[in-house]
Design a protein around this motif. Structure first.
Motif, PDB file in Angstrom:
ATOM      1  N   LEU A 104     -23.793  15.795 -37.106  1.00 24.19           N
ATOM      2  CA  LEU A 104     -24.816  14.883 -37.597  1.00 24.19           C
ATOM      3  C   LEU A 104     -26.004  14.877 -36.656  1.00 24.19           C
ATOM      4  O   LEU A 104     -25.853  14.930 -35.443  1.00 24.19           O
ATOM      5  N   ASN A 105     -27.180  14.778 -37.241  1.00 24.96           N
ATOM      6  CA  ASN A 105     -28.373  14.645 -36.416  1.00 24.96           C
ATOM      7  C   ASN A 105     -28.858  13.195 -36.482  1.00 24.96           C
ATOM      8  O   ASN A 105     -28.283  12.363 -37.186  1.00 24.96           O
ATOM      9  N   GLY A 106     -29.911  12.886 -35.761  1.00 28.60           N
ATOM     10  CA  GLY A 106     -30.423  11.524 -35.710  1.00 28.60           C
ATOM     11  C   GLY A 106     -30.823  10.981 -37.070  1.00 28.60           C
ATOM     12  O   GLY A 106     -30.586   9.813 -37.377  1.00 28.60           O
ATOM     13  N   GLN A 107     -31.423  11.813 -37.896  1.00 27.03           N
ATOM     14  CA  GLN A 107     -31.841  11.381 -39.232  1.00 27.03           C
ATOM     15  C   GLN A 107     -30.622  11.038 -40.098  1.00 27.03           C
ATOM     16  O   GLN A 107     -30.640  10.063 -40.834  1.00 27.03           O
ATOM     17  N   ASP A 108     -29.571  11.842 -40.011  1.00 25.51           N
ATOM     18  CA  ASP A 108     -28.344  11.558 -40.760  1.00 25.51           C
ATOM     19  C   ASP A 108     -27.789  10.192 -40.376  1.00 25.51           C
ATOM     20  O   ASP A 108     -27.410   9.395 -41.238  1.00 25.51           O
ATOM     21  N   LEU A 109     -27.725   9.927 -39.081  1.00 19.69           N
ATOM     22  CA  LEU A 109     -27.192   8.653 -38.608  1.00 19.69           C
ATOM     23  C   LEU A 109     -28.057   7.479 -39.054  1.00 19.69           C
ATOM     24  O   LEU A 109     -27.545   6.441 -39.469  1.00 19.69           O
ATOM     25  N   LYS A 110     -29.369   7.661 -38.993  1.00 19.06           N
ATOM     26  CA  LYS A 110     -30.296   6.604 -39.404  1.00 19.06           C
ATOM     27  C   LYS A 110     -30.116   6.272 -40.884  1.00 19.06           C
ATOM     28  O   LYS A 110     -30.020   5.103 -41.261  1.00 19.06           O
ATOM     29  N   GLU A 111     -30.055   7.280 -41.723  1.00 16.41           N
ATOM     30  CA  GLU A 111     -29.901   7.059 -43.170  1.00 16.41           C
ATOM     31  C   GLU A 111     -28.566   6.406 -43.489  1.00 16.41           C
ATOM     32  O   GLU A 111     -28.496   5.505 -44.329  1.00 16.41           O
ATOM     33  N   THR A 112     -27.511   6.841 -42.835  1.00 14.59           N
ATOM     34  CA  THR A 112     -26.198   6.258 -43.073  1.00 14.59           C
ATOM     35  C   THR A 112     -26.174   4.796 -42.664  1.00 14.59           C
ATOM     36  O   THR A 112     -25.643   3.947 -43.376  1.00 14.59           O
ATOM     37  N   PHE A 113     -26.780   4.484 -41.525  1.00 12.99           N
ATOM     38  CA  PHE A 113     -26.826   3.096 -41.068  1.00 12.99           C
ATOM     39  C   PHE A 113     -27.640   2.237 -42.030  1.00 12.99           C
ATOM     40  O   PHE A 113     -27.243   1.110 -42.353  1.00 12.99           O
ATOM     41  N   GLN A 114     -28.757   2.759 -42.521  1.00 16.13           N
ATOM     42  CA  GLN A 114     -29.578   2.012 -43.470  1.00 16.13           C
ATOM     43  C   GLN A 114     -28.802   1.749 -44.759  1.00 16.13           C
ATOM     44  O   GLN A 114     -28.868   0.651 -45.318  1.00 16.13           O
ATOM     45  N   ASN A 115     -28.062   2.732 -45.235  1.00 11.84           N
ATOM     46  CA  ASN A 115     -27.239   2.548 -46.435  1.00 11.84           C
ATOM     47  C   ASN A 115     -26.149   1.511 -46.187  1.00 11.84           C
ATOM     48  O   ASN A 115     -25.839   0.703 -47.065  1.00 11.84           O
ATOM     49  N   PHE A 116     -25.572   1.542 -45.002  1.00  9.31           N
ATOM     50  CA  PHE A 116     -24.554   0.569 -44.640  1.00  9.31           C
ATOM     51  C   PHE A 116     -25.134  -0.840 -44.663  1.00  9.31           C
ATOM     52  O   PHE A 116     -24.520  -1.769 -45.186  1.00  9.31           O
ATOM     53  N   GLN A 117     -26.326  -1.009 -44.122  1.00  5.98           N
ATOM     54  CA  GLN A 117     -26.972  -2.314 -44.104  1.00  5.98           C
ATOM     55  C   GLN A 117     -27.266  -2.805 -45.522  1.00  5.98           C
ATOM     56  O   GLN A 117     -27.090  -3.979 -45.815  1.00  5.98           O
ATOM     57  N   LYS A 118     -27.705  -1.924 -46.406  1.00  2.15           N
ATOM     58  CA  LYS A 118     -27.969  -2.306 -47.796  1.00  2.15           C
ATOM     59  C   LYS A 118     -26.691  -2.788 -48.474  1.00  2.15           C
ATOM     60  O   LYS A 118     -26.714  -3.747 -49.228  1.00  2.15           O
ATOM     61  N   ASP A 119     -25.584  -2.104 -48.216  1.00  5.23           N
ATOM     62  CA  ASP A 119     -24.300  -2.462 -48.829  1.00  5.23           C
ATOM     63  C   ASP A 119     -23.805  -3.817 -48.354  1.00  5.23           C
ATOM     64  O   ASP A 119     -23.089  -4.507 -49.081  1.00  5.23           O
ATOM     65  N   LYS A 120     -24.171  -4.201 -47.139  1.00  5.70           N
ATOM     66  CA  LYS A 120     -23.715  -5.474 -46.565  1.00  5.70           C
ATOM     67  C   LYS A 120     -24.473  -6.669 -47.147  1.00  5.70           C
ATOM     68  O   LYS A 120     -24.024  -7.793 -47.038  1.00  5.70           O
ATOM     69  N   GLN A 121     -25.622  -6.444 -47.748  1.00  6.75           N
ATOM     70  CA  GLN A 121     -26.464  -7.547 -48.256  1.00  6.75           C
ATOM     71  C   GLN A 121     -26.035  -8.002 -49.618  1.00  6.75           C
ATOM     72  O   GLN A 121     -25.478  -7.449 -50.408  1.00  6.75           O
TER      73      GLN A 121
END
Length: 45
Positions: free
Chosen positions: A28-45
């Protein structure tokens, strides 16, 4: 990266331990991690 399940790849390649597959083929690169974290945050809302 292409959407394949790691356990499927593990079985096809004959790896005894899935960690071998992940360590070898999942980089994984930095962009992959950023996108995954953003998706995780959306799912938590």
């Amino acid at each position: 990266m292409s959407g394949w399940d790691a356990s499927y790849v593990q079985k096809r390649l004959g790896h005894k331990n899935i960690q071998t597959t992940i360590n070898t083929y999942a980089h994984l690169n930095g962009q992959d991690l950023k996108e995954t974290f953003q998706n995780f945050q959306k799912d938590k809302q």
